[in-house]
Design an enzyme around this catalytic site. Structure first.
Site, PDB file in Angstrom:
ATOM      1  N   LYS A  84      -1.420  -6.561   6.131  1.00 23.05           N
ATOM      2  CA  LYS A  84      -0.335  -5.610   6.410  1.00 23.05           C
ATOM      3  C   LYS A  84      -0.616  -4.558   7.473  1.00 23.05           C
ATOM      4  CE  LYS A  84      -1.825  -2.268   2.960  1.00 23.05           C
ATOM      5  NZ  LYS A  84      -1.447  -1.246   2.018  1.00 23.05           N
ATOM      6  N   SER A 124       9.686  -6.092   4.683  1.00 24.40           N
ATOM      7  CA  SER A 124       9.416  -4.737   5.177  1.00 24.40           C
ATOM      8  C   SER A 124      10.539  -4.288   6.097  1.00 24.40           C
ATOM      9  CB  SER A 124       8.097  -4.765   5.964  1.00 24.40           C
ATOM     10  OG  SER A 124       7.930  -3.581   6.697  1.00 24.40           O
ATOM     11  N   TYR A 148       2.927  -8.603  12.884  1.00 24.14           N
ATOM     12  CA  TYR A 148       3.102  -8.376  11.447  1.00 24.14           C
ATOM     13  C   TYR A 148       4.592  -8.471  11.086  1.00 24.14           C
ATOM     14  CZ  TYR A 148       3.723  -5.801   7.106  1.00 24.14           C
ATOM     15  OH  TYR A 148       4.122  -5.423   5.851  1.00 24.14           O
ATOM     16  N   LYS A 152       6.825 -11.290   8.781  1.00 22.91           N
ATOM     17  CA  LYS A 152       7.750 -11.000   7.669  1.00 22.91           C
ATOM     18  C   LYS A 152       9.113 -11.640   7.935  1.00 22.91           C
ATOM     19  CE  LYS A 152       5.137  -8.557   4.965  1.00 22.91           C
ATOM     20  NZ  LYS A 152       4.732  -9.101   3.670  1.00 22.91           N
ATOM     21  N   PHE A 177      10.748   0.390   2.648  1.00 22.68           N
ATOM     22  CA  PHE A 177      10.590   1.398   3.689  1.00 22.68           C
ATOM     23  C   PHE A 177       9.150   1.944   3.606  1.00 22.68           C
ATOM     24  CE2 PHE A 177      14.372   1.633   6.320  1.00 22.68           C
ATOM     25  CZ  PHE A 177      15.024   0.541   5.773  1.00 22.68           C
ATOM     26  N   ASN A 178       8.911   3.200   3.261  1.00 24.86           N
ATOM     27  CA  ASN A 178       7.526   3.710   3.332  1.00 24.86           C
ATOM     28  C   ASN A 178       6.980   4.044   1.940  1.00 24.86           C
ATOM     29  OD1 ASN A 178       8.727   4.093   6.095  1.00 24.86           O
ATOM     30  ND2 ASN A 178       6.663   4.782   6.517  1.00 24.86           N
ATOM     31  N   ASN A 197      -4.264   3.737   8.109  1.00 26.85           N
ATOM     32  CA  ASN A 197      -3.260   3.502   9.155  1.00 26.85           C
ATOM     33  C   ASN A 197      -2.028   4.349   8.936  1.00 26.85           C
ATOM     34  OD1 ASN A 197      -4.578   1.257  10.517  1.00 26.85           O
ATOM     35  ND2 ASN A 197      -4.233   0.159   8.601  1.00 26.85           N
ATOM     36  N   ARG A 291       2.443   7.540  19.105  1.00 26.89           N
ATOM     37  CA  ARG A 291       1.761   6.266  18.838  1.00 26.89           C
ATOM     38  C   ARG A 291       2.656   5.144  19.385  1.00 26.89           C
ATOM     39  NH1 ARG A 291       0.409   4.908  12.592  1.00 26.89           N
ATOM     40  NH2 ARG A 291       2.686   4.884  12.507  1.00 26.89           N
TER      41      ARG A 291
HETATM   42  P1  NAD Z   1      -2.440  -4.472  -0.404  1.00 24.90           P
HETATM   43  O1  NAD Z   1      -3.341  -4.921   0.694  1.00 24.90           O
HETATM   44  O2  NAD Z   1      -2.876  -3.324  -1.243  1.00 24.90           O
HETATM   45  O3  NAD Z   1      -2.129  -5.698  -1.386  1.00 24.90           O
HETATM   46  C1  NAD Z   1      -2.137  -7.020  -0.947  1.00 24.90           C
HETATM   47  C2  NAD Z   1      -2.914  -7.831  -1.977  1.00 24.90           C
HETATM   48  O4  NAD Z   1      -2.954  -9.184  -1.527  1.00 24.90           O
HETATM   49  C3  NAD Z   1      -4.365  -7.367  -2.132  1.00 24.90           C
HETATM   50  O5  NAD Z   1      -4.690  -7.279  -3.498  1.00 24.90           O
HETATM   51  C4  NAD Z   1      -5.177  -8.461  -1.459  1.00 24.90           C
HETATM   52  O6  NAD Z   1      -6.459  -8.645  -2.057  1.00 24.90           O
HETATM   53  C5  NAD Z   1      -4.285  -9.660  -1.643  1.00 24.90           C
HETATM   54  N1  NAD Z   1      -4.467 -10.688  -0.616  1.00 24.90           N
HETATM   55  C6  NAD Z   1      -4.569 -10.518   0.729  1.00 24.90           C
HETATM   56  N2  NAD Z   1      -4.716 -11.702   1.329  1.00 24.90           N
HETATM   57  C7  NAD Z   1      -4.697 -12.644   0.338  1.00 24.90           C
HETATM   58  C8  NAD Z   1      -4.800 -14.056   0.327  1.00 24.90           C
HETATM   59  N3  NAD Z   1      -4.962 -14.745   1.468  1.00 24.90           N
HETATM   60  N4  NAD Z   1      -4.729 -14.688  -0.853  1.00 24.90           N
HETATM   61  C9  NAD Z   1      -4.580 -14.000  -2.009  1.00 24.90           C
HETATM   62  N5  NAD Z   1      -4.494 -12.674  -2.055  1.00 24.90           N
HETATM   63  C10 NAD Z   1      -4.540 -12.001  -0.898  1.00 24.90           C
HETATM   64  O7  NAD Z   1      -1.002  -4.192   0.254  1.00 24.90           O
HETATM   65  P2  NAD Z   1       0.277  -3.502  -0.381  1.00 24.90           P
HETATM   66  O8  NAD Z   1       0.496  -2.220   0.328  1.00 24.90           O
HETATM   67  O9  NAD Z   1       0.226  -3.527  -1.844  1.00 24.90           O
HETATM   68  O10 NAD Z   1       1.390  -4.504   0.158  1.00 24.90           O
HETATM   69  C11 NAD Z   1       1.857  -5.571  -0.627  1.00 24.90           C
HETATM   70  C12 NAD Z   1       2.893  -6.337   0.156  1.00 24.90           C
HETATM   71  O11 NAD Z   1       3.936  -5.459   0.552  1.00 24.90           O
HETATM   72  C13 NAD Z   1       2.351  -6.955   1.454  1.00 24.90           C
HETATM   73  O12 NAD Z   1       2.955  -8.220   1.630  1.00 24.90           O
HETATM   74  C14 NAD Z   1       2.831  -5.998   2.522  1.00 24.90           C
HETATM   75  O13 NAD Z   1       2.994  -6.637   3.760  1.00 24.90           O
HETATM   76  C15 NAD Z   1       4.167  -5.536   1.949  1.00 24.90           C
HETATM   77  N6  NAD Z   1       4.583  -4.220   2.433  1.00 24.90           N
HETATM   78  C16 NAD Z   1       3.754  -3.146   2.306  1.00 24.90           C
HETATM   79  C17 NAD Z   1       4.156  -1.899   2.802  1.00 24.90           C
HETATM   80  C18 NAD Z   1       3.254  -0.705   2.716  1.00 24.90           C
HETATM   81  O14 NAD Z   1       3.494   0.269   3.441  1.00 24.90           O
HETATM   82  N7  NAD Z   1       2.228  -0.695   1.874  1.00 24.90           N
HETATM   83  C19 NAD Z   1       5.421  -1.772   3.397  1.00 24.90           C
HETATM   84  C20 NAD Z   1       6.244  -2.898   3.488  1.00 24.90           C
HETATM   85  C21 NAD Z   1       5.816  -4.118   3.003  1.00 24.90           C
HETATM   86  C1  WQD Z   2       4.810   7.536   9.334  1.00 21.41           C
HETATM   87  C2  WQD Z   2       5.014   8.674  10.336  1.00 21.41           C
HETATM   88  C3  WQD Z   2       3.895   8.308  12.450  1.00 21.41           C
HETATM   89  C4  WQD Z   2      -0.201   8.555  10.838  1.00 21.41           C
HETATM   90  C5  WQD Z   2       4.137   1.534   8.878  1.00 21.41           C
HETATM   91  C6  WQD Z   2       4.305   0.121   9.350  1.00 21.41           C
HETATM   92  C7  WQD Z   2       5.395  -0.555   8.579  1.00 21.41           C
HETATM   93  C8  WQD Z   2       5.197  -0.417   7.068  1.00 21.41           C
HETATM   94  C9  WQD Z   2       4.868   0.978   6.648  1.00 21.41           C
HETATM   95  C10 WQD Z   2       4.248  -2.385   6.108  1.00 21.41           C
HETATM   96  C11 WQD Z   2       5.264   8.183  11.770  1.00 21.41           C
HETATM   97  C12 WQD Z   2       3.312   9.516  11.730  1.00 21.41           C
HETATM   98  C13 WQD Z   2       1.180   8.537  10.978  1.00 21.41           C
HETATM   99  C14 WQD Z   2      -0.937   9.621  11.426  1.00 21.41           C
HETATM  100  C15 WQD Z   2       1.140  10.576  12.209  1.00 21.41           C
HETATM  101  N1  WQD Z   2       4.131  -1.216   6.578  1.00 21.41           N
HETATM  102  N2  WQD Z   2       1.836   9.534  11.644  1.00 21.41           N
HETATM  103  N3  WQD Z   2      -0.236  10.593  12.078  1.00 21.41           N
HETATM  104  O1  WQD Z   2       4.846   3.726  11.046  1.00 21.41           O
HETATM  105  O2  WQD Z   2       6.758   4.221   9.454  1.00 21.41           O
HETATM  106  O3  WQD Z   2       5.347   2.258   9.077  1.00 21.41           O
HETATM  107  O4  WQD Z   2       3.850   1.520   7.489  1.00 21.41           O
HETATM  108  O5  WQD Z   2       5.218  -3.102   6.124  1.00 21.41           O
HETATM  109  O6  WQD Z   2       5.389  -1.883   8.974  1.00 21.41           O
HETATM  110  O7  WQD Z   2       4.639   0.134  10.728  1.00 21.41           O
HETATM  111  O8  WQD Z   2       4.413   4.505   8.651  1.00 21.41           O
HETATM  112  O9  WQD Z   2       2.776   6.014   7.601  1.00 21.41           O
HETATM  113  O10 WQD Z   2       2.114   4.798   9.724  1.00 21.41           O
HETATM  114  O11 WQD Z   2       3.799   6.645   9.837  1.00 21.41           O
HETATM  115  O12 WQD Z   2       1.701  11.481  12.845  1.00 21.41           O
HETATM  116  O13 WQD Z   2      -2.167   9.675  11.357  1.00 21.41           O
HETATM  117  O14 WQD Z   2       3.793   9.442  10.413  1.00 21.41           O
HETATM  118  O15 WQD Z   2       3.974   8.538  13.823  1.00 21.41           O
HETATM  119  O16 WQD Z   2       6.184   9.079  12.351  1.00 21.41           O
HETATM  120  P1  WQD Z   2       5.380   3.715   9.685  1.00 21.41           P
HETATM  121  P2  WQD Z   2       3.164   5.467   8.904  1.00 21.41           P
END
Ligand code: NAD
Ligand code: WQD
Length: 336
Positions: A84, A124, A148, A152, A177-178, A197, A291
């Site tokens: 992710k 996402s 990425y 999705k 969302f976030n 990140n 960024r």
């Molecule tokens: P995370 O990395 O904490 O969880 C992902 C889990 O998948 C982990 O436990 C990891 O060990 C496991 N994993 C990774 N690769 C694998 C593989 N090849 N086989 C089996 N297991 C595997 O991430 P998260 O934040 O919990 O995100 C979960 C899902 O939600 C992801 O698909 C991510 O893309 C999506 N998502 C996350 C966010 C976010 O901001 N955290 C936002 C939108 C979407």
């Molecule tokens: C939020 C705000 C940054 C870090 C990302 C992925 C998205 C999704 C969620 C998985 C923005 C600002 C951030 C820092 C900052 N993930 N920022 N200093 O960019 O909305 O989304 O995470 O699906 O795909 O792109 O989230 O938390 O990175 O940033 O100023 O050190 O904080 O510019 O405005 P974002 P974020």
């Protein structure tokens, strides 16, 4: 109900498994533990009072995944497993497509072999790219801007096509969302390895004194205070949205996309102030360049979630920050 949860030991998956167990479901976690601590299942059990089953498996390993699903015979799958990090995806796109896209294909084939027809997928808001309008409705064009996001979007497309060919399939692509915050017990939360990140874990580490200062990426956006505005959602609200989506797959065949957000935005500066309030700690920051790839504002239109899932987020910004701080404080004690 028997529910298999790929990535169930990860950040969002673990919170969802807790909610499933607390509702009385039987849960199988399928996780490689590539990005999860080995003690997460024990922590889930401590919170929920019931243990999930665990199979350590990589979702790209077709024989192992197929065998695990055949054996458990789930009625539904929640699919969180994947990679992710946007920056990592840009520098290593093949690995992101391999794990996210191929892994999802392997999963759908294993579901087919196990005659499992109900799916909730972790998509996402990144699939929308730079939005034409905010709040963003689900019928907004999909224009991801990095590998990425493309992965999705591709998986959503595969699921849609699978549904067209198999009318008995019921799937929900949840566009998060976030997600921020942690379980109120402070037993599970997000524990990024290396430099975070995302904003919230970075802010938490600065408040905890583990990093000296936050870099705010730009204060010249077209937003009220010039910093980026996002739709932050408490991870427990997000977990509960999955249970609602699971319920929908029982009654609504077909494939649908649903946003998961609050519809309310906060700027980076508002997040910093709220976190200072919740933690009682200062969060010093510098304003630095934007960024690349960031958008000014990203907000969900949450109406479809309210209509179809009968779900709305209930935890406010204070709860997000307080729970994130409680978890960060726990991590700090554990590692000291
Ligand atoms: P995370 O990395 O904490 O969880 C992902 C889990 O998948 C982990 O436990 C990891 O060990 C496991 N994993 C990774 N690769 C694998 C593989 N090849 N086989 C089996 N297991 C595997 O991430 P998260 O934040 O919990 O995100 C979960 C899902 O939600 C992801 O698909 C991510 O893309 C999506 N998502 C996350 C966010 C976010 O901001 N955290 C936002 C939108 C979407
Ligand atoms: C939020 C705000 C940054 C870090 C990302 C992925 C998205 C999704 C969620 C998985 C923005 C600002 C951030 C820092 C900052 N993930 N920022 N200093 O960019 O909305 O989304 O995470 O699906 O795909 O792109 O989230 O938390 O990175 O940033 O100023 O050190 O904080 O510019 O405005 P974002 P974020």
């Amino acid at each position: 109900m028997r529910v298999a949860v790929t990535g169930g030991a990860g950040y969002i998956g673990s919170h969802t498994v807790v909610e499933l167990l607390e509702e009385g479901h039987e849960v199988l976690i399928l996780d490689s533990f590539a990005n999860a601590a080995p003690d997460v299942p024990d922590r889930i059990t401590a919170i929920a009072g019931h243990a999930p089953r665990i199979v350590r498996v990589d979702i790209t390993d077709a024989p192992a995944l197929t065998a695990a699903l055949q054996e458990f015979a789930p009625e539904a799958v929640l699919h969180f497993a994947g990679l992710k990090a946007v920056g990592e995806a840009v520098s290593n796109p093949l690995e992101y497509y391999r794990v996210n896209v191929t892994g999802s294909l392997v999963l759908l084939q294993a579901m087919q072999a196990a005659k499992c027809r109900r799916l909730v997928f972790s998509s996402s808001a990144t699939v929308y790219g730079d939005p034409d309008q905010v709040p963003i409705p689900e019928d907004h064009p999909l224009r991801p801007t990095n590998p990425y996001g493309h992965s999705k979007r591709m998986i959503e497309q595969v699921i849609e096509d699978w549904g067209v060919a198999n009318p008995e399939i019921a799937a929900v692509n949840l566009r998060y969302f976030n997600p921020v915050g942690a379980h109120a017990s402070a037993q599970i939360g997000e524990a990024p390895s290396g430099t975070p990140n995302n904003l919230m874990p970075y802010v938490a580490q600065v408040a905890a004194g583990q990093r000296p200062r936050l870099s705010i990426f730009g204060d010249d956006y077209d937003t009220p205070d010039g910093t980026g505005v996002r739709d932050y959602i408490h991870v427990v609200d997000l977990a509960q949205a999955h249970l609602a989506a699971l319920g929908l797959t029982a009654t609504a065949p077909g494939v649908q996309a649903i946003n998961v957000g609050t519809g309310r935005g906060y700027s980076v500066l508002e997040m910093v102030r709220a976190f200072e309030g919740a933690s009682g700690k200062p969060v010093p920051f510098d304003i630095v360049a934007r960024r690349p790839g960031d958008v000014a504002t990203s907000l969900a239109n949450p109406r479809r979630a309210a209509d179809r899932l009968n779900w709305t987020a209930s935890r406010d910004l204070d709860a997000m920050c307080e729970d994130a701080w409680r978890w960060q404080s726990y991590l700090l004690r554990k590692n000291s």
